[in-house]
Each structure stands twice: as structure tokens, then as C-alpha cells.
Design an enzyme around this catalytic site. Structure first.
Site, mmCIF file in Angstrom:
data_model
loop_
_atom_site.group_PDB
_atom_site.id
_atom_site.type_symbol
_atom_site.label_atom_id
_atom_site.label_comp_id
_atom_site.label_asym_id
_atom_site.label_seq_id
_atom_site.Cartn_x
_atom_site.Cartn_y
_atom_site.Cartn_z
ATOM 1 N N GLU A 246 0.891 -1.177 0.000
ATOM 2 C CA GLU A 246 0.000 0.000 0.000
ATOM 3 C C GLU A 246 0.917 1.212 0.000
ATOM 4 O O GLU A 246 1.478 1.572 1.032
ATOM 5 C CB GLU A 246 -0.885 0.008 1.257
ATOM 6 C CG GLU A 246 -1.822 -1.174 1.409
ATOM 7 C CD GLU A 246 -3.029 -1.104 0.484
ATOM 8 O OE1 GLU A 246 -3.218 -0.081 -0.188
ATOM 9 O OE2 GLU A 246 -3.758 -2.100 0.427
ATOM 10 N N CYS A 280 -2.353 9.398 2.315
ATOM 11 C CA CYS A 280 -2.065 8.693 1.061
ATOM 12 C C CYS A 280 -3.194 8.911 0.065
ATOM 13 O O CYS A 280 -2.961 9.060 -1.125
ATOM 14 C CB CYS A 280 -1.851 7.208 1.324
ATOM 15 S SG CYS A 280 -3.185 6.442 2.238
HETATM 16 P P1 NAD Z 1 8.180 4.956 4.736
HETATM 17 O O1 NAD Z 1 8.233 4.166 3.494
HETATM 18 O O2 NAD Z 1 9.285 5.897 5.012
HETATM 19 O O3 NAD Z 1 8.096 4.002 6.016
HETATM 20 C C1 NAD Z 1 7.061 3.068 6.183
HETATM 21 C C2 NAD Z 1 7.524 1.984 7.125
HETATM 22 O O4 NAD Z 1 8.550 1.234 6.501
HETATM 23 C C3 NAD Z 1 8.110 2.485 8.446
HETATM 24 O O5 NAD Z 1 7.645 1.665 9.482
HETATM 25 C C4 NAD Z 1 9.589 2.309 8.237
HETATM 26 O O6 NAD Z 1 10.324 2.133 9.420
HETATM 27 C C5 NAD Z 1 9.635 1.054 7.407
HETATM 28 N N1 NAD Z 1 10.860 0.858 6.641
HETATM 29 C C6 NAD Z 1 11.774 1.779 6.241
HETATM 30 N N2 NAD Z 1 12.780 1.176 5.537
HETATM 31 C C7 NAD Z 1 12.490 -0.149 5.501
HETATM 32 C C8 NAD Z 1 13.121 -1.262 4.910
HETATM 33 N N3 NAD Z 1 14.247 -1.159 4.223
HETATM 34 N N4 NAD Z 1 12.530 -2.473 5.061
HETATM 35 C C9 NAD Z 1 11.371 -2.619 5.729
HETATM 36 N N5 NAD Z 1 10.731 -1.576 6.314
HETATM 37 C C10 NAD Z 1 11.278 -0.351 6.201
HETATM 38 O O7 NAD Z 1 6.781 5.697 4.696
HETATM 39 P P2 NAD Z 1 6.197 6.749 5.744
HETATM 40 O O8 NAD Z 1 6.915 8.034 5.569
HETATM 41 O O9 NAD Z 1 6.122 6.156 7.097
HETATM 42 O O10 NAD Z 1 4.699 6.900 5.229
HETATM 43 C C11 NAD Z 1 4.319 7.798 4.246
HETATM 44 C C12 NAD Z 1 4.055 7.105 2.939
HETATM 45 O O11 NAD Z 1 3.100 6.076 3.145
HETATM 46 C C13 NAD Z 1 3.453 8.002 1.902
HETATM 47 O O12 NAD Z 1 4.020 7.737 0.637
HETATM 48 C C14 NAD Z 1 1.987 7.604 1.908
HETATM 49 O O13 NAD Z 1 1.310 7.894 0.712
HETATM 50 C C15 NAD Z 1 2.084 6.163 2.174
HETATM 51 N N6 NAD Z 1 0.837 5.632 2.712
HETATM 52 C C16 NAD Z 1 0.100 4.784 1.942
HETATM 53 C C17 NAD Z 1 -1.108 4.300 2.409
HETATM 54 C C18 NAD Z 1 -1.940 3.369 1.586
HETATM 55 O O14 NAD Z 1 -2.821 2.736 2.154
HETATM 56 N N7 NAD Z 1 -1.734 3.224 0.301
HETATM 57 C C19 NAD Z 1 -1.552 4.663 3.682
HETATM 58 C C20 NAD Z 1 -0.780 5.523 4.438
HETATM 59 C C21 NAD Z 1 0.430 5.996 3.938
#
Ligand code: NAD
Length: 505
Positions: A246, A280
Site C-alpha cells: 500500500e 495517502c
Molecule cells: P516509509 O516508506 O518511510 O516508512 C514506512 C515503514 O517502513 C516504516 O515503518 C519504516 O520504518 C519502514 N521501513 C523503512 N525502511 C524499511 C526497509 N528497508 N525495510 C522494511 N521496512 C522499512 O513511509 P512513511 O513516511 O512512514 O509513510 C508515508 C508514505 O506512506 C506516503 O508515501 C503515503 O502515501 C504512504 N501511505 C500509503 C497508504 C496506503 O494505504 N496506500 C496509507 C498511508 C500511507
């Protein structure tokens, strides 16, 4: 969020920890361990053991636990909303709203898992008329969930509640910006199931998330940015662990010439600016029919008067939760202005040290980063279009495909169907997220797989097909005793069944 290494009381062994900070003022909200790969493996092992118990319960028994949890969250909603308010910076009312939606999803998943996933008969067809055919959806085992910070309750709950209702146990890695909220969710569930490790939390940064991807989990549900999603997929590929992604979006709101402009403006403003634009499925682009463009811009500007970001109770927009995003928001605004966009509200100076004031830009060139990339701030681009065909074409001219909205009296459904996105609201914004029966997810760079609804339950299962022979077949096809005579009868039968003119009945 700051990381430190502190000695563990008693053992003297240094345990790395990190603090989550209130983005409005920098106050420490909570301090949490940085789970190592060994810690993650241990949590997954505990989860697998608990899966033996949880997976053996009936759908009704699991529903009882989930509905009790739902009630606990409901009764303590103010406590959880306060935690989320402090850890994300979002206004208390907004924090409560996402919890309200999450509660409804837990209830739906609990009450519908049996109907959607339980064993049911399907037609066995004429060729196999001697067989009884059934399908059921079995739990996978242990599901890893990695969540973002922007909706720290609603977003991971779309995976957690549905995975649990389907009979899986869950290990959840919340965002490093909202670990206290994640821990609260796991603690309350653990209370409900008498301390069993059915829903556990591992806290930490990206490395902890990576450890969960390569751990012994049966599926990984990731919500976050597309860039991290790619790393998650690559890590999960090592063990052929299936993933749900997502990711982000660049949703548009389309306004037709017959739309209720006041309602459309209200939706665009809230869709774009609520949660400081860190949604998002937030509105980032608006395409308005040229015949009503000026009236729409006048209307939204009027409605936006008094809307501001701050940490006082009168401010309806909170801080930017992740400080590094401030640079991205500013670069999008600067790029749009440099390419010739008109500033209607806010602009380059709107980006402060913690807060971004509402910004509305019009006539933004389609090659600006404010149009092509996710901004994740309280900004809106509003561009005129000559027709709804053009609005759909520009809406779809993005690598993302998450959600969106359409405002039109006559053609709303027609336009909505043509938008290449997983979810669209007609004459409202984000409504689909509050309908638990509807699947949630995107296409393209917004990811794949579905949470919520029947599809969301099935996402955390595997389909199990069973045939049971009821009586001896008239023609024994699966035997070396089959001879040329029988093959000829089979050929005749298939010609009778399928050789005629194609008709749809
Ligand atoms: P992010 O990708 O920076 O982090 C998301 C999660 O991934 C965090 O828990 C982080 O610690 C973890 N992470 C980071 N590096 C990783 C790795 N190498 N392996 C595994 N996990 C890792 O995103 P964010 O800044 O927390 O969230 C914002 C983003 O999320 C925006 O792009 C937003 O659009 C998206 N989002 C999407 C939805 C949806 O349902 N489609 C919902 C909410 C947010």
C-alpha cells in the site's frame, strides 16, 4: 525521532533505544527499544506458537476476542487519540476520527470472516457431476505488518484486523515516528487474549522492518512510500514471502461544470489540507471544467479563509510529522512557481520550521513536481480543463493509481469508472475508506493487493479447494483403463456441451 544507546537497567548490556517526539514542540512522547534481527526472529517464533492456538479457534471464537478488543479501544478512545495527537501532531478530533473508522473495520472483519472465508460449496460442473466441490480460505500463519506514521491506527488496522480475523497471528512494526501508538494497540489486544502473543509489536527503524521481511513470516503487509515498498519486495523475495504493498498516491479531484461548487470546494479543501496533507488518499490535484473554474477558485479561496496550521486549539492543521518532508513540500511549491504557476494562497513562504500554511496554486504546468510527485503537505494544485475527457486523461497521466474523487451531478459514475485508481468517491471525498465492505488499495506505483472488505480478508489466506467423490463416475477419465471407445464418448460429450454456437444465458 532520535536514537540513543542506553544501558538496560539490571543487565548492563547496552540496548539501543529511540525516542518518538511530538512534532509540534519536540517533546519526547515515548522511548522504545530498537529491535534487532534476533529480537524480530524471537517475536515471530512466539507468534508462530500462538498461531497454533489462535488458528485453531472457530471464526465465532476469534470474533468474540476481536469484538472485545473493539470495545476496549472504543472505551479508551480519548487515551489513544491523545497519544496519536502527541506523536503525529494531528488535531485531537482528527486523531479520534481515524480511530472511529478503525473500530468499524475491526467489527466488520470480525463479523464477516466466517461468511467470506468459511467452507462453501461450488458447482462441480457436468464433467465432474459425481464430485462435491468446496472451497475455504485458510489462514497463512504469521503475518508481518509494517506501518507508516500518517494514520498510525487506521492504516495498519486495515491489515492487522483482517489478518487476525482470518486466523493469522501478527507481528507489527509501526513507524519509528509513531511507535507508542503501535505499542498501545498490541498491549490492549494482548490484554484481551490473556497475554498470548497473537498481536505483537517490534519497534525500530528501517533495519527492524527489513528484519521482519526476511523473518519466518508467511506474508508481509507493507504500507508506506513506494521507494521503501521496493526494498520490502526485494527483501521478501529472498524467501518467496508474498507481499501487499500500500504505497503513495497523487489523487485528483475532478469538478464537472454541473457540480455543486460549494460542496466540491469543501471536499477539495479538506481532502487536500486535513492531516496537513499527509494522507495517502489525500487530494493533491484538482481539475475543474473551465466554464466553472473561476467560480470554483473563488469559492475555495473564500472557504479557506481562517484555515491555518499551528499547535493551538484554533488551528485545524497540525505540524508536518516527518521533518524531512518540509524540504520536499518547499521544492514542489518552488518548482511550480518557477514554471509559471499562480499563487492563490500560501506559497514559497508557507513552509516554516515545523508547520506549512495552506497553499493553493493554479495553472500549474503538468510537468511540475507538484503535479507528478507525491507532495504530502497542505497544498493543492488547481488546473482548468476543457472537458471531462481531459480531466480523466490528466488524472490518469501519473504512475500512481490510488484513489480520487469526482464531483458531477449527471456523469459522476461514468467519470469515476474511467479513473485508473483503486478507489473513487463521487460527490464526496475519501468516503470509500469508511465503508468496511469495500476493498482498499491501488494500482501502478500505488501498490497492489487489497485490505478491507471481503478482498481484504482473503488477502491474508490461501484458497483451499477440496473435491469429494460422491459416487462412481459414469465415465472413468482418470484411469489407464480408459480406452479408445471411452475417448470417443468423451469427444462426443464435449462437442455437445461446448461445440455449439456461443450463447450467453
Ligand atoms: P516509509 O516508506 O518511510 O516508512 C514506512 C515503514 O517502513 C516504516 O515503518 C519504516 O520504518 C519502514 N521501513 C523503512 N525502511 C524499511 C526497509 N528497508 N525495510 C522494511 N521496512 C522499512 O513511509 P512513511 O513516511 O512512514 O509513510 C508515508 C508514505 O506512506 C506516503 O508515501 C503515503 O502515501 C504512504 N501511505 C500509503 C497508504 C496506503 O494505504 N496506500 C496509507 C498511508 C500511507
Amino acid at each position: 525521532m532520535t536514537a540513543t544507546i542506553e544501558p538496560t537497567t539490571g543487565s548492563g548490556v547496552p540496548t539501543p533505544t529511540f525516542d518518538s517526539l511530538n512534532p509540534a514542540n519536540g517533546d519526547v512522547v515515548g522511548s522504545h527499544p530498537i529491535a534487532s534481527p534476533a529480537d524480530v526472529d524471537a517475536a515471530v517464533a512466539r507468534s508462530r506458537e500462538a498461531a497454533g492456538w489462535w488458528g485453531e479457534l472457530s471464526f465465532d471464537e476469534r470474533a468474540e476476542y476481536l469484538l472485545t478488543w473493539r470495545s476496549v479501544i472504543t472505551r479508551r478512545i480519548a487515551q489513544l487519540a491523545d497519544l496519536s495527537h502527541r506523536e503525529t501532531g494531528k488535531p485531537h478530533g482528527d486523531a479520534q476520527l481515524e480511530i472511529v473508522l478503525a473500530i468499524d473495520h475491526i467489527a466488520w472483519a470480525a463479523k464477516n470472516a466466517k461468511k467470506v472465508l468459511g467452507s462453501h460449496k461450488v458447482s462441480s460442473g457436468l464433467l465432474m457431476a459425481n464430485q462435491a466441490a468446496t472451497v475455504q480460505y485458510n489462514a497463512l500463519g504469521v503475518v508481518g505488518v509494517i506501518g507508516p506514521w500518517n494514520y498510525p491506527v487506521f492504516t495498519p488496522m486495515g491489515s492487522i484486523a483482517y489478518a487476525l480475523a482470518a486466523g493469522n497471528t501478527v507481528v507489527f512494526k509501526p513507524s519509528e515516528y509513531t511507535p507508542t501508538v503501535g505499542q498501545w494497540l498490541a498491549d490492549t489486544f494482548t490484554e484481551v487474549v490473556g497475554g498470548r502473543a497473537v498481536l505483537q509489536v517490534v519497534t525500530g527503524m528501517g533495519e527492524t522492518g527489513n528484519a521482519l521481511c526476511v523473518a519466518d513470516v508467511d506474508k508481509l503487509a507493507f504500507t508506506g512510500s513506494g521507494a521503501t515498498g521496493k526494498k520490502v519486495m526485494a527483501a521478501c523475495a529472498q524467501n518467496l514471502t508474498p507481499v501487499v504493498i500500500e504505497a503513495g498516491g497523487k489523487d485528483s479531484l475532478i469538478v464537472d461544470e454541473d457540480a455543486d461548487l460549494a460542496k466540491a470546494a469543501e471536499a477539495a479543501l479538506w481532502g487536500g489540507m486535513s492531516n496537513a496533507g499527509q494522507t495517502c488518499i489525500g487530494t493533491e490535484r484538482v481539475y475543474v471544467h473551465e466554464s466553472v473554474f473561476d467560480s470554483f477558485v473563488k469559492e475555495i479561496t473564500e472557504q479557506a479563509k481562517g484555515l491555518r496550521a499551528g499547535s493551538d486549539s484554533g488551528a485545524k492543521i497540525g505540524p508536518i510529522t516527518m521533518p524531512s518532508q518540509l524540504k520536499v513540500i518547499k521544492s514542489h511549491i518552488d518548482d511550480a512557481i518557477a514554471k509559471g504557476a499562480t499563487v492563490v494562497m500560501g506559497g514559497a513562504d508557507a513552509v516554516g520550521e515545523r508547520f506549512v500554511q495552506p497553499t493553493i496554486l493554479t495553472h500549474v504546468p503538468e510537468d511540475s513536481s507538484a503535479i507528478t510527485d507525491e507532495t504530502f503537505g497542505p497544498t493543492l494544485t488547481i488546473n482548468p480543463v476543457s472537458s471531462m475527457d481531459e480531466a480523466v486523461r490528466l488524472t490518469n497521466a501519473t504512475s500512481y493509481g490510488l484513489a480520487g474523487a469526482v464531483f458531477s451531478e449527471a456523469k459522476g459514475m461514468d467519470i469515476a469508472r474511467r479513473v485508473r485508481a483503486g478507489m473513487t468517491s463521487v460527490n464526496s471525498v475519501i468516503a470509500f475508506a469508511g465503508v468496511p465492505a469495500l476493498p482498499f488499495g491501488g494500482v501502478g506505483e500505488s501498490g497492489f493487493g487489497r485490505i478491507h472488505g471481503a478482498d481484504g480478508l482473503k488477502e491474508f489466506t490461501y484458497a483451499k479447494a477440496i473435491t469429494r467423490q460422491k459416487f462412481k463416475p459414469v465415465m472413468m477419465l482418470t484411469s489407464f483403463a480408459r480406452d479408445a471407445k471411452l475417448d470417443a464418448r468423451v469427444a462426443t460429450l464435449i462437442t455437445v456441451l461446448h461445440g455449439g454456437k456461443q450463447t450467453l444465458k
